[in-house]
Design a protein around this motif. Sequence first.
Motif, mmCIF file in Angstrom:
data_model
loop_
_atom_site.group_PDB
_atom_site.id
_atom_site.type_symbol
_atom_site.label_atom_id
_atom_site.label_comp_id
_atom_site.label_asym_id
_atom_site.label_seq_id
_atom_site.Cartn_x
_atom_site.Cartn_y
_atom_site.Cartn_z
ATOM 1 N N ALA A 169 0.838 -1.201 0.000
ATOM 2 C CA ALA A 169 0.000 0.000 0.000
ATOM 3 C C ALA A 169 0.873 1.251 0.000
ATOM 4 O O ALA A 169 0.615 2.203 -0.726
ATOM 5 N N GLN A 170 1.926 1.248 0.826
ATOM 6 C CA GLN A 170 2.846 2.381 0.883
ATOM 7 C C GLN A 170 3.484 2.606 -0.482
ATOM 8 O O GLN A 170 3.531 3.719 -0.979
ATOM 9 N N GLN A 180 4.020 5.609 -5.645
ATOM 10 C CA GLN A 180 4.072 5.576 -7.100
ATOM 11 C C GLN A 180 2.979 6.427 -7.725
ATOM 12 O O GLN A 180 3.167 6.993 -8.799
ATOM 13 N N MET A 181 1.837 6.543 -7.070
ATOM 14 C CA MET A 181 0.727 7.320 -7.606
ATOM 15 C C MET A 181 0.945 8.821 -7.421
ATOM 16 O O MET A 181 0.479 9.621 -8.220
ATOM 17 N N VAL A 182 1.629 9.225 -6.373
ATOM 18 C CA VAL A 182 1.816 10.639 -6.065
ATOM 19 C C VAL A 182 3.181 11.072 -6.599
ATOM 20 O O VAL A 182 4.208 10.652 -6.100
ATOM 21 N N ALA A 185 4.596 20.317 -3.152
ATOM 22 C CA ALA A 185 3.406 19.661 -2.603
ATOM 23 C C ALA A 185 2.255 20.649 -2.762
ATOM 24 O O ALA A 185 2.157 21.615 -2.001
ATOM 25 N N LEU A 186 1.426 20.417 -3.780
ATOM 26 C CA LEU A 186 0.361 21.349 -4.133
ATOM 27 C C LEU A 186 -1.031 20.754 -3.997
ATOM 28 O O LEU A 186 -1.975 21.468 -3.661
ATOM 29 N N THR A 187 -1.161 19.461 -4.283
ATOM 30 C CA THR A 187 -2.468 18.799 -4.221
ATOM 31 C C THR A 187 -2.675 18.188 -2.841
ATOM 32 O O THR A 187 -1.721 18.026 -2.066
ATOM 33 N N GLU A 188 -3.906 17.829 -2.547
ATOM 34 C CA GLU A 188 -4.219 17.221 -1.245
ATOM 35 C C GLU A 188 -3.368 15.970 -0.997
ATOM 36 O O GLU A 188 -2.805 15.803 0.074
ATOM 37 N N GLY A 219 3.884 14.280 1.492
ATOM 38 C CA GLY A 219 5.104 15.027 1.793
ATOM 39 C C GLY A 219 6.356 14.187 1.625
ATOM 40 O O GLY A 219 6.521 13.495 0.627
ATOM 41 N N LEU A 220 7.223 14.226 2.609
ATOM 42 C CA LEU A 220 8.490 13.483 2.563
ATOM 43 C C LEU A 220 8.430 12.148 3.310
ATOM 44 O O LEU A 220 9.465 11.560 3.624
#
Length: 170
Positions: A30-31, A36-38, A62-65, A71-72
Amino acid sequence: MTGRPSFTVMKSAALALFLVCGAIPTAFAAQTAIEQMVKFESEPLSIKTAKGEAHKFTVELALTESQLELGLMYRDTMPADHGMLFDFGTSRPVMMWMKNTKLSLDMLFLDRNGVITHIQENAVPYSEAIISSGGPVDYVIELNSGVVKKLGLAVGDKATSATLSAKHGK
């Protein structure tokens, strides 16, 4: 009782071990899927000190929800001259934490003009303690721990980047 665990106890222990070990790959998957998606774009950012020194960084945005939430987190390393710029879209009090963040970080809280209003040095990895902006801010810059001290960054210093300039037409 003979001093040996009963079959029921052994069966329960084996089941518990299976459930715990089975959950680890699922959590890891899941992590990995989230990471990979973000995706994050990056840009140059400069911080000018009161002494007139300019320090240059490359920051991920970092602009989208989903970017703001991730973040990091889960990062093992970050180059010394890199960081992340969080844009919250409006001026408001901000609460940060270090959950799932392996790196110790310095956090710079900025007003709408890119001026540093508060600094949190050496945020503790994995901590769920709340780190407050201390008032309304528009942005947060996260840098590797120790950068603030090493470069002598301070409240009142000003950050500039394309994102900071474009948002306010400067």
